[in-house]
Design an enzyme around this catalytic site. Structure first.
Site, short mmCIF file in Angstrom:
data_model
loop_
_atom_site.label_atom_id
_atom_site.label_comp_id
_atom_site.label_asym_id
_atom_site.label_seq_id
_atom_site.Cartn_x
_atom_site.Cartn_y
_atom_site.Cartn_z
N ASP A 53 8.50 -1.97 7.91
CA ASP A 53 9.48 -2.52 6.96
C ASP A 53 9.15 -1.68 5.42
OD1 ASP A 53 10.74 -5.01 5.64
OD2 ASP A 53 9.36 -4.67 4.23
N TYR B 216 9.08 1.13 -3.13
CA TYR B 216 7.43 1.40 -2.77
C TYR B 216 7.05 2.71 -2.96
CZ TYR B 216 8.38 -3.11 -0.18
OH TYR B 216 8.59 -4.41 0.10
N LYS C 171 15.41 -1.33 1.66
CA LYS C 171 15.67 -2.32 0.86
C LYS C 171 16.61 -1.60 -0.55
CE LYS C 171 11.83 -5.40 2.05
NZ LYS C 171 11.10 -4.23 2.26
N HIS D 123 17.17 -5.90 -2.28
CA HIS D 123 15.81 -6.38 -2.52
C HIS D 123 15.68 -7.65 -3.37
CE1 HIS D 123 11.71 -4.05 -2.52
NE2 HIS D 123 11.53 -5.41 -2.62
#
Ligand code: A2P
Length: 301
Positions: free
Chosen positions: A42, A47, A76, A109
């Protein structure tokens, strides 16, 4: 494996990569895939580690140790790229970083759009600059990613029930996942049950309580510790099993190999109805991930 509403399948346990430090990505990913048997990773553009994940994936795939089609990769769309003109660009950037031709799953997201460049909000500003882009326009642009073969399935993250109902009123490609924060201190029974009735699979993020302080996290709860002792398992395994028995997909993150392995080993025992109930009762609607203050927007209210 979980079968999604579009008949595609998804491994019920994935490796979370939020806060997976760049320098640990290669070692952890290789260990997760080759030693611990993870097939589901994931990711998310925000990130800031998709490049490193891409290098690790490329090395795994090009060495012949794993085939692309054996992996299930999620990413996302970040809030600054909701403009329909930006959606394909953002997806292609993620694909380039991950060194992939397609994503198995692409999630919106958050159900909120920011003006590009406005994130993170400076401390002296009350509220982040909102872009006021209707979610249906962003969703339509995401649907064309499926038409173009860049993405296999679509979903959302952090969607509330009214957001889901609205989305279902116009979606041509229906969302198969809602990824939300679920753990014993935020059990989300109503949202989970509503989504499950609509055929939307729930993925639990921060299943172990994320980056909260150790004493605040459900991992240190005496009820969880007591159940763990009964089964000779760790508190993390009890929490993850409680989620799996609720038919929720889990994506625990760890930078430590023994924990990566441990988090996947939740077979061979079953929590009783009573134990499931005891864990449900720990709910206190506590979110470890609530960006309301950071954005100046009370998102979950
Ligand atoms: P670490 O990366 O040092 O292992 P979540 O998936 O809920 O976001 O939780 C991730 C946090 O939980 C990280 O701080 C991670 O730390 C820790 N963690 C992951 N797996 C375990 C485990 N099996 N036991 C205890 N802590 C864990």
């Amino acid at each position: 494996m979980i079968t999604l509403a579009n008949n595609k399948t998804m491994p019920a346990i994935g490796l979370g990569t939020w806060h997976l430090e760049k320098e640990n990505v290669k070692e952890i990913l290789e260990y997760a895939v080759l030693e611990a048997g993870y097939r589901h990773i994931d990711c998310a553009a925000v990130y800031k580690n998709e490049k490193e994940i891409g290098e690790a994936l490329h090395s795994l795939i090009s060495s012949g140790k794993i085939k692309r089609e054996e992996l299930f990769i999620t990413s996302k769309l970040w809030n600054e790229q909701h403009d329909p003109d930006q959606v394909e660009k953002a997806c292609k950037k993620t694909l380039a970083d991950l060194q992939l031709e397609y994503l198995d799953l692409y999630l919106m997201h958050w159900g909120i759009s920011f003006v590009p460049g406005s994130y993170p909000k400076p401390d002296d500003k009350d509220m982040i600059d909102l872009a006021y882009i209707p979610l249906h326009k962003t969703w339509k642009a995401m649907e064309s990613l499926v038409d173009h073969g860049l993405v296999k399935s679509l979903g959302v993250a952090n969607f509330t029930v009214p957001m889901i109902i609205d989305l279902l009123s116009y979606a041509q490609v229906t969302p198969v996942i809602n990824q939300v924060e679920v753990h014993p201190y935020n059990t989300q029974e109503n949202l989970v049950s509503f989504c499950q009735k609509q055929g939307i699979q729930i993925t639990a993020y921060s299943p172990l309580g994320s980056s909260g302080s150790i004493e605040d996290r459900p991992l240190s709860n005496p009820v969880i510790e007591h159940i763990a002792k009964q089964y000779d398992k760790t508190p993390a395994q009890i929490i993850l099993k409680w989620l799996v028995q609720r038919k929720i997909v889990i994506i625990p993150k760890s930078s430590q190999k023994e924990r990566v392995l441990q988090n996947k080993q939740v077979d061979g025992f079953t929590l009783s109805y009573e134990e499931m109930h005891q864990i449900n009762e720990l709910n206190k609607h506590h979110r470890f991930v609530d960006p309301s203050k950071k954005w100046g927007v009370p998102y979950f209210e």
